[in-house]
Design a protein around this motif. Sequence first.
Motif, PDB file in Angstrom:
ATOM      1  N   LEU A   1       0.830  -1.204   0.000  1.00  0.00           N
ATOM      2  CA  LEU A   1       0.000   0.000   0.000  1.00  0.00           C
ATOM      3  C   LEU A   1       0.865   1.255   0.000  1.00  0.00           C
ATOM      4  O   LEU A   1       0.559   2.238  -0.683  1.00  0.00           O
ATOM      5  N   GLY A   2       1.965   1.237   0.767  1.00  0.00           N
ATOM      6  CA  GLY A   2       2.849   2.402   0.794  1.00  0.00           C
ATOM      7  C   GLY A   2       3.388   2.737  -0.577  1.00  0.00           C
ATOM      8  O   GLY A   2       3.415   3.906  -0.993  1.00  0.00           O
ATOM      9  N   ALA A   3       3.830   1.706  -1.307  1.00  0.00           N
ATOM     10  CA  ALA A   3       4.347   1.927  -2.660  1.00  0.00           C
ATOM     11  C   ALA A   3       3.233   2.362  -3.604  1.00  0.00           C
ATOM     12  O   ALA A   3       3.424   3.258  -4.446  1.00  0.00           O
ATOM     13  N   TYR A   4       2.087   1.733  -3.483  1.00  0.00           N
ATOM     14  CA  TYR A   4       0.953   2.087  -4.347  1.00  0.00           C
ATOM     15  C   TYR A   4       0.579   3.556  -4.151  1.00  0.00           C
ATOM     16  O   TYR A   4       0.345   4.289  -5.123  1.00  0.00           O
ATOM     17  N   GLN A   5       0.528   3.995  -2.900  1.00  0.00           N
ATOM     18  CA  GLN A   5       0.203   5.394  -2.619  1.00  0.00           C
ATOM     19  C   GLN A   5       1.259   6.336  -3.192  1.00  0.00           C
ATOM     20  O   GLN A   5       0.930   7.391  -3.745  1.00  0.00           O
ATOM     21  N   ALA A   6       2.529   5.962  -3.045  1.00  0.00           N
ATOM     22  CA  ALA A   6       3.619   6.815  -3.516  1.00  0.00           C
ATOM     23  C   ALA A   6       3.575   6.990  -5.029  1.00  0.00           C
ATOM     24  O   ALA A   6       3.689   8.108  -5.554  1.00  0.00           O
ATOM     25  N   VAL A   7       3.400   5.888  -5.745  1.00  0.00           N
ATOM     26  CA  VAL A   7       3.382   5.952  -7.211  1.00  0.00           C
ATOM     27  C   VAL A   7       2.107   6.639  -7.699  1.00  0.00           C
ATOM     28  O   VAL A   7       2.142   7.429  -8.657  1.00  0.00           O
TER      29      VAL A   7
ATOM     30  N   TYR B   1       7.591  -3.440  -4.855  1.00  0.00           N
ATOM     31  CA  TYR B   1       7.649  -3.522  -6.326  1.00  0.00           C
ATOM     32  C   TYR B   1       6.259  -3.815  -6.887  1.00  0.00           C
ATOM     33  O   TYR B   1       5.832  -3.207  -7.872  1.00  0.00           O
ATOM     34  N   GLN B   2       5.518  -4.726  -6.239  1.00  0.00           N
ATOM     35  CA  GLN B   2       4.180  -5.051  -6.735  1.00  0.00           C
ATOM     36  C   GLN B   2       3.247  -3.859  -6.605  1.00  0.00           C
ATOM     37  O   GLN B   2       2.386  -3.633  -7.471  1.00  0.00           O
ATOM     38  N   GLY B   3       3.400  -3.077  -5.543  1.00  0.00           N
ATOM     39  CA  GLY B   3       2.601  -1.866  -5.398  1.00  0.00           C
ATOM     40  C   GLY B   3       2.877  -0.877  -6.520  1.00  0.00           C
ATOM     41  O   GLY B   3       1.958  -0.223  -7.036  1.00  0.00           O
ATOM     42  N   TYR B   4       4.133  -0.766  -6.916  1.00  0.00           N
ATOM     43  CA  TYR B   4       4.541   0.090  -8.038  1.00  0.00           C
ATOM     44  C   TYR B   4       3.882  -0.379  -9.331  1.00  0.00           C
ATOM     45  O   TYR B   4       3.275   0.413 -10.068  1.00  0.00           O
ATOM     46  N   VAL B   5       3.992  -1.684  -9.594  1.00  0.00           N
ATOM     47  CA  VAL B   5       3.434  -2.246 -10.827  1.00  0.00           C
ATOM     48  C   VAL B   5       1.926  -2.039 -10.886  1.00  0.00           C
ATOM     49  O   VAL B   5       1.371  -1.597 -11.910  1.00  0.00           O
TER      50      VAL B   5
ATOM     51  N   THR C   1      -0.559   0.088 -13.520  1.00  0.00           N
ATOM     52  CA  THR C   1      -1.645  -0.594 -14.240  1.00  0.00           C
ATOM     53  C   THR C   1      -2.983   0.069 -13.966  1.00  0.00           C
ATOM     54  O   THR C   1      -3.782   0.300 -14.887  1.00  0.00           O
ATOM     55  N   ALA C   2      -3.244   0.396 -12.701  1.00  0.00           N
ATOM     56  CA  ALA C   2      -4.529   0.993 -12.329  1.00  0.00           C
ATOM     57  C   ALA C   2      -4.746   2.347 -12.996  1.00  0.00           C
ATOM     58  O   ALA C   2      -5.892   2.753 -13.234  1.00  0.00           O
TER      59      ALA C   2
ATOM     60  N   LEU D   1       4.225  -0.763 -17.846  1.00  0.00           N
ATOM     61  CA  LEU D   1       5.436  -1.095 -17.096  1.00  0.00           C
ATOM     62  C   LEU D   1       6.584  -1.139 -18.088  1.00  0.00           C
ATOM     63  O   LEU D   1       6.577  -1.930 -19.030  1.00  0.00           O
ATOM     64  N   ARG D   2       7.577  -0.287 -17.883  1.00  0.00           N
ATOM     65  CA  ARG D   2       8.718  -0.232 -18.801  1.00  0.00           C
ATOM     66  C   ARG D   2       9.926  -0.866 -18.115  1.00  0.00           C
ATOM     67  O   ARG D   2      10.482  -0.284 -17.165  1.00  0.00           O
TER      68      ARG D   2
END
Length: 350
Positions: free
Chosen positions: A171-177, A204-208, A212-213, A218-219
């Motif tokens: 969640l932390g990564a998802y929020q950041a990205v 990493y999964q949060g970033y990906v 996508t969302a 993803l590059r």
Amino acid sequence: MANRRASITDLAKALNLSASTVSRALADHNDVSEATKERVRALAKELNYQPNQLAAALRRGRSKTLGVLVPHITGNFFPHVVHGIATEASKSGYNVLICQSDEDVQQEKKNIDLFMNAQVEGILVSLANTTQDFAHFDAVKDQRLPLVFFDRIIEGFQGPNVSAVVLNDYLGAYQAVSHLIEQGCTRIAIFSGPLHVNINKNRYQGYVDALTAHGLPLRPEYVSHHADINLKSGTQAMRKLLRMAQRPDAVFASNDLAIVGAMQVAKEQGLRVPDDIALVGFSNEAFTELTEPTLTSVDQRSEQMGRTAVRLLLKLLNRPATASPLKPVVLEPKLIVRDSSVRLARKERN
């Protein structure tokens, strides 16, 4: 005797008494005369005798000591976790024995052996990033010694004497990205650590999933994995990114040191942060408020993690061996937005 701590044996020899009599006198037993007690107390005060609390606890079958193993005690995160552990342990009458693995699995194994030989009553551990063989933790589980992992854990490692406390790194990564995307960034790179470590895999999964969302691709050329994610690896990865024909317009790193390395390189090459490239880190280290610009980062609830880990361990200490495993505790992250990532407000002001 002047160069070492006086013992009960020393007192007994000096007073021509048995060690057991001295021990009972110091404990104020009724079967020792007041005159003898006074002699023992006077000499104990003269020699600055201090009772060996650990030895006494072990005689009672309790060491009142917890073993704490961290990868390192540098930076902000692990020292704050350890502070939370020590504070919470002290409230319950426990001492802590702290060791660091230096990210070396062999040192980690030695420290686990040390804890077990020292008869600690429980172990709290965050894994070294080189740990992929977990046999030394199987030994702890087999001896039913309470074991709590924190931050870096063995996913799926269960037992009646095992639990864990983690941050919701995904969640932390998802929020950041997502925040970077909301600021208008569309080409977002990531600096990550080794993916066999749970925190790196989840970040990493949060970033990906955030890409996508929001309909962004993803590059692979924007993805950098490092055995040790730090200032040096962040510097090297940023230089590589900025040599690309289409360089990224933002970088998210799963470590604040790596993003500071990226910031240094960006400035060296005349780029403006965040106008030309926005930056977000992870950990909310103390220096994130001192950089120029200040650094957006994900707070890891470090002290709360330490306190929670001790509470879990004490629950394990007081549970029957047949009890079902305690569920891991998952703490919620908090994105701390600072100047390194905020583009829209700047544009509105200009």
